[in-house]
Design an enzyme around this catalytic site. Structure first.
Site, mmCIF file in Angstrom:
data_model
loop_
_atom_site.group_PDB
_atom_site.id
_atom_site.type_symbol
_atom_site.label_atom_id
_atom_site.label_comp_id
_atom_site.label_asym_id
_atom_site.label_seq_id
_atom_site.Cartn_x
_atom_site.Cartn_y
_atom_site.Cartn_z
ATOM 1 N N SER A 172 0.856 -1.185 0.000
ATOM 2 C CA SER A 172 0.000 0.000 0.000
ATOM 3 C C SER A 172 0.888 1.229 0.000
ATOM 4 C CB SER A 172 -0.942 -0.010 1.194
ATOM 5 O OG SER A 172 -0.193 -0.128 2.358
ATOM 6 N N GLU A 180 -3.995 10.524 -9.895
ATOM 7 C CA GLU A 180 -5.286 9.838 -10.021
ATOM 8 C C GLU A 180 -6.124 10.070 -8.776
ATOM 9 O OE1 GLU A 180 -4.357 5.681 -10.653
ATOM 10 O OE2 GLU A 180 -2.795 6.225 -12.072
ATOM 11 N N ARG A 186 -6.909 -8.021 -1.130
ATOM 12 C CA ARG A 186 -5.541 -7.696 -0.748
ATOM 13 C C ARG A 186 -5.054 -8.576 0.404
ATOM 14 N NH1 ARG A 186 -3.198 -4.146 2.827
ATOM 15 N NH2 ARG A 186 -1.096 -3.594 2.195
ATOM 16 N N GLU A 223 -9.950 -0.962 -7.637
ATOM 17 C CA GLU A 223 -10.709 -0.751 -6.416
ATOM 18 C C GLU A 223 -12.175 -1.086 -6.666
ATOM 19 O OE1 GLU A 223 -8.626 0.240 -4.100
ATOM 20 O OE2 GLU A 223 -9.790 1.173 -2.487
ATOM 21 N N TYR A 273 -6.498 0.579 -11.771
ATOM 22 C CA TYR A 273 -5.503 1.657 -11.763
ATOM 23 C C TYR A 273 -4.058 1.172 -11.896
ATOM 24 C CZ TYR A 273 -6.004 0.302 -6.847
ATOM 25 O OH TYR A 273 -6.111 -0.405 -5.688
ATOM 26 N N CYS A 333 -28.542 11.214 40.854
ATOM 27 C CA CYS A 333 -29.034 11.171 42.237
ATOM 28 C C CYS A 333 -30.483 11.614 42.362
ATOM 29 C CB CYS A 333 -28.140 12.021 43.133
ATOM 30 S SG CYS A 333 -28.227 13.770 42.729
#
Ligand code: IVH
Length: 667
Positions: A83, A114, A137, A175, A227, A412
């Site tokens: 990554s 991009e 991945r 993606e 990509y 309370c």
């Protein structure tokens, strides 16, 4: 119809359908109506039914999901799926460019810029033009085989090459994402059916891809943008921009918003443009991706263990998110202030999942007209706790309920008081267990006395058993009593007692903060401890003495004087003293290189936490500020520094590395 005739017609139909699939799902430019398309598909399905021996894997009919599976098979990637390193500022982007130019030994570099699509990364393998394998991945080295699921995604071509001969092997990365509008619709449906909602489109994409029933995946409107061409060099392609064009030519879906930038200035300009314009897209992007265009240079630059040196992600910083406010509850704080808190459907914002947000007070809720059931925009500002910015009134259904403050304390039950000068509503019962709970939690918290094991539930039990009536009692807890507490065994009782004992040595700054004096936050506590040597000195100080401490104004000083004037404070301080809690600390009076200097810390430091670094600075006579300004003398920058770094550079303030800081402070 003979088998030969059928084969011919089937091939014709497949070619036509593939062309229309591409027009519709890849090019977003349909040519025929749904009706005409369905007719072609119907004919193909019928023919394949009559001639089942002619069905092939890459037929457009084979998208409808196959049988549910038990689990995914793990597949090793041919090349690790790394990554990119992240940057968050223009300054860091320019640093990336400088590094790259230096390594490459040349002037301006050509970059491809991009959009960074916010979805899930996948690797697709096409053999002889046919989709053979699709993986996630995973851990970067191997991922799940999700081919069956990906086959149902219409923008994933089952065959590439558009009739022409495709290369023997094409491996691409891209993606899978969930479009925004469809995401809202999906969550609406899930809500109707009482199912858990997805926090964002990325989670929806990831969740969909992990479904074990491909038919269900087929119902989710997932999409793909590719990509990266993994085997570009082998295919004789030598730039990223050509790789994108090549993939597009094969019928793969490539995002049209790409720029070939000559030098970093053009990269910055294009990225800025999209930071503004991203809301116009029908999918989410969380930044830009910048890649060296030349693949030969990419190879030369290589990669570190985690990420390539030839590319970087420039991430936008989202400060806002939209979610449903399901309830408004009230809480009593350690000073008795009763505050409304929004309970939210989980949503991600700047890397954390948010389920609560502050609403400040009743007036603010009325002014903003925020109701239970509303869709709201939340925002993270400088503070850690997010706040509700506004309600989305156009999304109301009429079932939303306005809020009104209860007349009694949620802890309370005593009647609440609303004073003239402040908007806050308070519980004035000094014995209120809710307030006590918060005071003790604060005293023991990590930034204060750091007593591990004294969290919310233990404190609650100890208060209910009347073992704690103030934080002084912490130091008088007995082992046999602790052991009896629900689920607490010998070992955890020992651990807690040890943590309590250790805390008696906490720094003066921590103790001042832990006392929970109204308006005295961590930085004020630290500065006060830096100027005074002991709790006694602070308790004897007058408002004017206290106001000499930078950052301490009338409100804080007045609050400190009031706090120490209270006989209950005197009693609890005596308890702490008798228990051996350290009450004084000689700060460095000798002159050190840090004396009187103001420091700002940014980024992650390797050998200290920020708090430790801050304590060190104060103990050596320096000051710490949270923002860079004209009065800042030094900025200490760790790894991934934030905007303070560029601000300092702009103002010409000395920026110090962690090493330099260590040297300076060891004098
Ligand atoms: S290139 C070495 N290009 O962002 C990884 N990634 O770490 C090269 N992403 O995991 C990735 N849009 O899931 C690349 N146009 C784009 C991208 C993109 C989104 C994701 C991808 C990757 C992460 C970056």
């Amino acid at each position: 119809m003979t088998s030969e005739e059928a084969k011919k017609r089937i091939n014709e139909l497949r070619t036509v359908i593939r062309r229309h699939d591409k027009k519709y799902y890849v090019d977003d430019d349909p040519e025929i109506s749904d009706y005409e398309y369905d007719k072609l598909m119907r004919e193909l399905i019928d023919l394949e039914k009559s001639f089942p021996q002619l069905v092939t894997q890459d037929s457009p009919t084979q998208r409808v999901g196959g049988e549910p599976i038990q689990g995914f098979v793990t597949i090793k990637h041919t090349l690790p799926m790394l990554s990119l390193a992240n940057t968050y500022s223009e300054h860091e982007l320019r640093e990336f460019d400088e590094r790259t130019r230096k390594l490459a030994g040349r002037g301006d570099i050509e970059y491809v810029v991009e959009l960074k699509i916010d979805g899930v990364a996948v690797n697709l393998r096409y053999e002889q033009g046919v989709l053979k394998l699709g993986t996630t991945r995973g851990d970067g080295f191997s991922g799940d085989d999700v081919t069956g699921n990906l086959r149902t995604v219409r923008s994933v071509p089952l065959r590439i090459g558009d009739g022409r001969e495709a290369p023997e092997l094409v491996e691409v990365r891209g993606e899978i994402y969930f479009p925004k509008k469809e995401f809202v619709e999906l969550n609406r449906k899930r809500e109707e059916e009482g199912e858990k909602l997805f926090a964002n489109p990325r989670n929806a994409a990831a969740g969909s891809l992990k479904l074990l029933d491909p038919r269900l995946v087929g119902e989710r409107p997932l999409r793909l943008y590719v990509y990266l061409l993994v085997n570009a060099l082998e295919l004789g392609i030598d730039t990223q921009i050509d790789a994108l064009a090549f993939m597009k030519g094969l019928g793969l879906r490539v995002n049209p918003n790409v720029k070939l930038a000559n030098g970093i200035d053009e990269v910055v300009e294009y990225s800025r443009k999209w930071e503004e314009a991203r809301t116009r897209l029908d999918y989410e992007i969380d930044g830009m991706v910048i890649k060296v265009n030349s693949l030969a240079l990419q190879k030369e630059l290589g990669e570190t263990a985690k990420s390539p040196r030839w590319g970087i992600a420039y991430k936008f910083t989202t400060k806002e998110a939209t979610t449903r406010l399901t309830d408004i509850i009230v809480q009593v704080g350690r000073t008795g202030a009763i505050t409304p808190v929004a309970v939210l459907e989980p949503v991600e914002l700047l890397g954390t999942t948010i389920t609560r947000a502050t609403l400040h007070n009743e007036d603010e809720i009325k002014r903003k007209d925020i109701r239970k059931g509303d869709w709201v925009v939340i925002e993270k500002g400088g503070e850690v706790i997010p706040k509700v910015v506004r309600a989305l009134k156009n999304r109301r259904t009429g079932k939303e309920e306005p809020f009104s403050m209860p007349q009694s304390c949620p802890s309370c039950g005593s009647e609440v008081v609303r004073s003239e000068e402040e908007v806050a509503v308070r519980c004035e019962n000094v014995a209120c267990p809710g307030q006590l709970q918060r005071r003790i939690e604060h005293f023991a918290s990590r930034q204060a006395m750091d007593i591990e094991g004294l969290g919310e539930s233990t404190v609650f039990l100890l208060i209910s058993e009347e073992l704690l009536k103030d934080y002084g009692d912490i130091y008088y807890l007995k082992k046999d009593k602790l052991k009896e507490l629900e689920k607490k065994g010998e070992k955890s009782a020992d651990n807690l007692l040890k943590a309590i004992e250790d805390s008696t040595n906490a720094s003066l700054a921590r103790l001042v903060f832990a006392l929970g004096i109204r308006h005295v936050g961590w930085s004020a506590a630290r500065d006060i401890a830096g100027e005074f040597d002991s709790i006694d000195a602070i308790s004897k100080a007058e408002t004017s003495d206290l106001m000499k401490v930078p950052g301490v104004g009338l409100e804080i000083a007045g609050s400190i004087v009031r706090f120490f004037g209270d006989p209950r404070t005197k009693r609890v301080i005596e308890k702490l003293r008798k228990a051996g809690v350290r009450m004084e600390e000689k700060t460095e009076r000798r002159k050190t290189p840090l004396s009187g200097k103001t420091f700002v810390l940014t980024g992650t430091l390797k050998s200290f936490t920020r708090e430790e670094a801050a304590e060190k600075i104060v103990s050596l006579g320096g000051r710490v500020s949270s923002s860079v300004g004209k009065k800042t003398d030094f900025v200490v920058a760790g790894e991934s520094p934030g905007s303070k770094y560029s601000k300092a550079a702009e103002l010409g303030i000395k920026i110090m590395s962690e090493e330099e800081f260590k040297k300076l402070s060891s004098h």
